[in-house]
Design a protein around this motif. Structure first.
Motif, PDB file in Angstrom:
ATOM      1  N   GLY A  83       0.814  -1.206   0.000  1.00 52.82           N
ATOM      2  CA  GLY A  83       0.000   0.000   0.000  1.00 52.82           C
ATOM      3  C   GLY A  83       0.845   1.251   0.000  1.00 52.82           C
ATOM      4  N   SER A  84       0.235   2.325  -0.433  1.00 51.00           N
ATOM      5  CA  SER A  84       0.900   3.622  -0.364  1.00 51.00           C
ATOM      6  C   SER A  84      -0.044   4.625   0.275  1.00 51.00           C
ATOM      7  N   MET A  85       0.548   5.649   0.802  1.00 53.02           N
ATOM      8  CA  MET A  85      -0.210   6.748   1.389  1.00 53.02           C
ATOM      9  C   MET A  85       0.576   8.026   1.166  1.00 53.02           C
ATOM     10  N   LYS A  86      -0.114   9.128   1.183  1.00 51.22           N
ATOM     11  CA  LYS A  86       0.549  10.415   1.030  1.00 51.22           C
ATOM     12  C   LYS A  86       0.383  11.218   2.317  1.00 51.22           C
ATOM     13  N   ALA A  87       1.513  11.680   2.813  1.00 52.58           N
ATOM     14  CA  ALA A  87       1.513  12.524   4.006  1.00 52.58           C
ATOM     15  C   ALA A  87       1.305  13.977   3.598  1.00 52.58           C
ATOM     16  N   LYS A  88       0.737  14.733   4.487  1.00 49.55           N
ATOM     17  CA  LYS A  88       0.672  16.172   4.265  1.00 49.55           C
ATOM     18  C   LYS A  88       2.097  16.700   4.240  1.00 49.55           C
ATOM     19  N   PRO A  89       2.369  17.751   3.448  1.00 49.19           N
ATOM     20  CA  PRO A  89       3.733  18.274   3.348  1.00 49.19           C
ATOM     21  C   PRO A  89       4.353  18.526   4.724  1.00 49.19           C
ATOM     22  N   GLY A  90       5.581  18.065   4.875  1.00 48.28           N
ATOM     23  CA  GLY A  90       6.313  18.250   6.118  1.00 48.28           C
ATOM     24  C   GLY A  90       6.069  17.189   7.173  1.00 48.28           C
ATOM     25  N   THR A 132       5.126  10.614  -0.356  1.00 48.35           N
ATOM     26  CA  THR A 132       4.620   9.262  -0.543  1.00 48.35           C
ATOM     27  C   THR A 132       5.360   8.250   0.313  1.00 48.35           C
ATOM     28  N   ILE A 133       4.585   7.399   0.963  1.00 48.93           N
ATOM     29  CA  ILE A 133       5.107   6.326   1.821  1.00 48.93           C
ATOM     30  C   ILE A 133       4.558   5.011   1.287  1.00 48.93           C
ATOM     31  N   TRP A 134       5.417   3.997   1.208  1.00 50.12           N
ATOM     32  CA  TRP A 134       5.024   2.655   0.769  1.00 50.12           C
ATOM     33  C   TRP A 134       5.168   1.688   1.919  1.00 50.12           C
ATOM     34  N   VAL A 135       4.210   0.785   2.059  1.00 49.23           N
ATOM     35  CA  VAL A 135       4.277  -0.262   3.079  1.00 49.23           C
ATOM     36  C   VAL A 135       4.055  -1.605   2.377  1.00 49.23           C
ATOM     37  N   SER A 136       4.982  -2.531   2.585  1.00 51.43           N
ATOM     38  CA  SER A 136       4.870  -3.889   2.042  1.00 51.43           C
ATOM     39  C   SER A 136       4.824  -4.856   3.212  1.00 51.43           C
ATOM     40  N   GLU A 137       3.843  -5.755   3.175  1.00 50.70           N
ATOM     41  CA  GLU A 137       3.645  -6.687   4.284  1.00 50.70           C
ATOM     42  C   GLU A 137       3.450  -8.105   3.760  1.00 50.70           C
ATOM     43  N   VAL A 138       3.946  -9.082   4.523  1.00 44.52           N
ATOM     44  CA  VAL A 138       3.668 -10.487   4.268  1.00 44.52           C
ATOM     45  C   VAL A 138       3.197 -11.079   5.588  1.00 44.52           C
ATOM     46  N   TRP A 139       2.042 -11.730   5.542  1.00 36.93           N
ATOM     47  CA  TRP A 139       1.407 -12.309   6.717  1.00 36.93           C
ATOM     48  C   TRP A 139       1.215 -13.806   6.527  1.00 36.93           C
ATOM     49  N   MET A 141      -3.539   9.374  10.993  1.00 37.26           N
ATOM     50  CA  MET A 141      -4.564   9.854  10.055  1.00 37.26           C
ATOM     51  C   MET A 141      -4.602  11.373   9.869  1.00 37.26           C
ATOM     52  N   PRO A 142      -4.503  12.178  10.917  1.00 36.04           N
ATOM     53  CA  PRO A 142      -4.536  13.631  10.693  1.00 36.04           C
ATOM     54  C   PRO A 142      -3.324  14.156   9.905  1.00 36.04           C
ATOM     55  N   LEU A 143      -2.279  13.349   9.808  1.00 30.06           N
ATOM     56  CA  LEU A 143      -1.059  13.755   9.103  1.00 30.06           C
ATOM     57  C   LEU A 143      -1.063  13.322   7.640  1.00 30.06           C
ATOM     58  N   LEU A 144      -2.127  12.632   7.215  1.00 28.81           N
ATOM     59  CA  LEU A 144      -2.221  12.101   5.862  1.00 28.81           C
ATOM     60  C   LEU A 144      -3.228  12.881   5.027  1.00 28.81           C
ATOM     61  N   THR A 145      -3.039  12.833   3.703  1.00 26.93           N
ATOM     62  CA  THR A 145      -3.933  13.567   2.799  1.00 26.93           C
ATOM     63  C   THR A 145      -5.215  12.813   2.491  1.00 26.93           C
ATOM     64  N   GLY A 146      -5.240  11.509   2.738  1.00 25.54           N
ATOM     65  CA  GLY A 146      -6.394  10.687   2.377  1.00 25.54           C
ATOM     66  C   GLY A 146      -6.202   9.966   1.057  1.00 25.54           C
ATOM     67  N   GLU A 147      -5.050  10.171   0.409  1.00 25.53           N
ATOM     68  CA  GLU A 147      -4.743   9.475  -0.842  1.00 25.53           C
ATOM     69  C   GLU A 147      -4.041   8.160  -0.515  1.00 25.53           C
TER      70      GLU A 147
END
Length: 113
Positions: free
Chosen positions: A6-13, A48-55, A78-84
């Motif tokens: 998965g990926s997520m986008k953080a708010k700038p900074g 952009t942050i990427w997370v790779s997991e194996v369960w 969650m408050p630090l992320l853009t929702g993307e």
């Protein structure tokens, strides 16, 4: 094995702060069925942050999302992320570091050589 990318986008900074939150709970993941948990950041942008997991199983992954420490980390991030977000579920068939060094098909059958 169940895989999740998965990926997520953080708010700038805030990317480094989110990465720290994501990495703060890794110690307990193996105990609940996580074989691999990798957090990476994009080389192309600073959000952009990427997370790779194996369960071990999908159920182990789903159960991990209900742990108090996981829920707290999600609430903090969650408050630090853009929702993307993006996400992709996979069937892990092998690879270095996941306990299945040889290749196999999604049903767990190793190919004949």
């Amino acid at each position: 094995m169940f895989g999740y990318i998965g990926s997520m986008k953080a708010k700038p900074g805030h990317r480094d702060e989110v990465v720290a939150i994501l990495l703060s709970g890794v110690d307990g993941l193996r105990k609940v069925g996580c074989e691999l948990y990798v957090v990476g950041v994009s080389a192309a942008d600073d959000v952009t942050i990427w997370v790779s997991e194996v369960w071990q199983t999908r159920e182990a992954h789903d159960a991990s999302l209900q742990l108090p420490e996981t829920r707290a980390a999600i609430g903090t991030a969650m408050p630090l992320l853009t929702g993307e977000f993006t996400s992709q579920e996979t069937v892990v068939v092998g690879g270095l570091g996941v306990g299945q060094e040889s290749r196999s098909d999604p049903n767990g059958v190793a190919p004949s050589v």
